[in-house]
Scaffold this active site. Sequence first.
Site, PDB file in Angstrom:
ATOM      1  N   GLU A 285      -4.578   2.490  -4.401  1.00 13.41           N
ATOM      2  CA  GLU A 285      -3.125   2.597  -4.350  1.00 13.41           C
ATOM      3  C   GLU A 285      -2.476   1.323  -3.825  1.00 13.41           C
ATOM      4  OE1 GLU A 285      -4.738   4.218  -0.443  1.00 13.41           O
ATOM      5  OE2 GLU A 285      -5.294   4.214  -2.567  1.00 13.41           O
TER       6      GLU A 285
ATOM      7  N   ASP B 133      -1.569   9.516 -10.726  1.00 14.46           N
ATOM      8  CA  ASP B 133      -1.615   8.375 -11.663  1.00 14.46           C
ATOM      9  C   ASP B 133      -0.225   8.032 -12.177  1.00 14.46           C
ATOM     10  OD1 ASP B 133      -4.336   8.263 -11.359  1.00 14.46           O
ATOM     11  OD2 ASP B 133      -4.811   9.301 -13.240  1.00 14.46           O
TER      12      ASP B 133
ATOM     13  N   ASP C 286       0.853  -1.185   0.000  1.00 10.95           N
ATOM     14  CA  ASP C 286       0.000   0.000   0.000  1.00 10.95           C
ATOM     15  C   ASP C 286       0.888   1.234   0.000  1.00 10.95           C
ATOM     16  OD1 ASP C 286      -2.525   1.383   0.222  1.00 10.95           O
ATOM     17  OD2 ASP C 286      -1.941   1.841   2.281  1.00 10.95           O
TER      18      ASP C 286
ATOM     19  N   ARG D  96      12.265 -11.800   1.009  1.00 12.25           N
ATOM     20  CA  ARG D  96      13.339 -11.273   0.171  1.00 12.25           C
ATOM     21  C   ARG D  96      12.757 -10.451  -0.982  1.00 12.25           C
ATOM     22  NH1 ARG D  96      15.707 -16.318   1.371  1.00 12.25           N
ATOM     23  NH2 ARG D  96      14.927 -17.247  -0.558  1.00 12.25           N
TER      24      ARG D  96
END
Length: 447
Positions: free
Chosen positions: A366, A339, A322, A382
């Site tokens: 998002e 955007d 996020d 990782r």
Amino acid sequence: MLEITELQCQVENLQREKAELQSLLDTKAKLVESMETELKIGSEAALQQKSDLEILLDVTAKHSQIVEEELEHQVKEANQINEKRLAQFLEAVPIGVIVINHQGDLCYYNRKAQQIAGKAINISQPPRQFSRQGFASTPLTTESVDFESIDPSSNIIQEIYSQTYVIHTNQPYPLEKQPLVRALQGEYVTVNDIALQREDKQIPLEISATPIYDSPNTISYAIAVFQDISQRLQAEDERIQFIKEREAKNAALRLNSQLQQEIAERQRAESNLQKANQELKRLASLDGLTKVANRRRLDEYLAQEWRILTQEQAPLSFILCDVDYFKHYNDTYGHQVGDDCLKRIAQALRKTVRRSSDLVARYGGEEFAIVLPRTSTDGALRVANAVQEQINKLQITHAHSSVSQYVTLSIGVATLIPNQSTFPDALINLADVALYKSKQQGRNQIS
């Protein structure tokens, strides 16, 4: 005295004139005598010449008869030689030859004519010598020719008429169109639509007939030459059949080519349609803004891998990302810049996640998600660290972020071994809980 002197002079003149006249008379007599002698000699010579000419004429008459007889003998021998040579030539030619007189009677035929006709036409009588004397007949003028008068039952025309047919039919070849009849009418004619009935088969013939004239308007004979054209017609039929087969083959090739072209065009159309469908499917599975997989594709792929890994009992990891304080970012820089920011983040995620089996998707707003099949928790961490590092390298300015002066991500990681008693939502919920924990810990964290 004077008169006597004059008289004496006159007498002397007269005597002198008399002497001259006498001399002239003597000369004339000699000339007459000489002429008579010459005339006598000339007459005797003429008589001798006449006698010689009579003897010469008599001798010449005797010799001329001998010469004439010799010439006639030589001409006769020459004609016989020519006739023999002509007969030899006609016997040697590879075509049939028939000669008839104006009455329709057979005058000559060669060996080839007999071979072609066989027993179909009665021409078995010995051929005559090819000479006008041997063909003795009364000449027929073209002005009086009437083929209907050529109708004796025994002549060769009737023989030919009774055994000839229009080719490939059972219709008798018309008498008025018979080549020999037309030749007796003065025509030079060639026909190839006639067939000779020989035993149980028809022999197609090509016949050329020619009138033979004694004078410009007098026809004595007609000669016809003919040959069996069976092989020619067979060759022509084979040629026509070959052409038809070639045309049929070419038509088939053209049709095949056309079909192949249509098939190729259809294949191209199907390929284009398939590409278009794939493109539509791809577009339908892509997020319109970021060009990574959309939520629908994410759910499909996650369900697909869940089923596969359930059978394999291999781990499936899920990362949920996020963008921190993205609402503040939009409020500060505007939605268009926002955007662009999301596009750059999506590109960074795709650059980091390199395995073909891994999937990067826009989860919503998002938020971004990463599906990592056959990946343990350590492996997923990782990847998460590599993602965060890649986002930090972008250094996208974020002036109103409470975490950093640049755009950052909060990341939640979850791993499960799929089984039939659970569903993909369980994995998503675990990742969502981990994401919430990262936010609770101050954002820009991995949990």
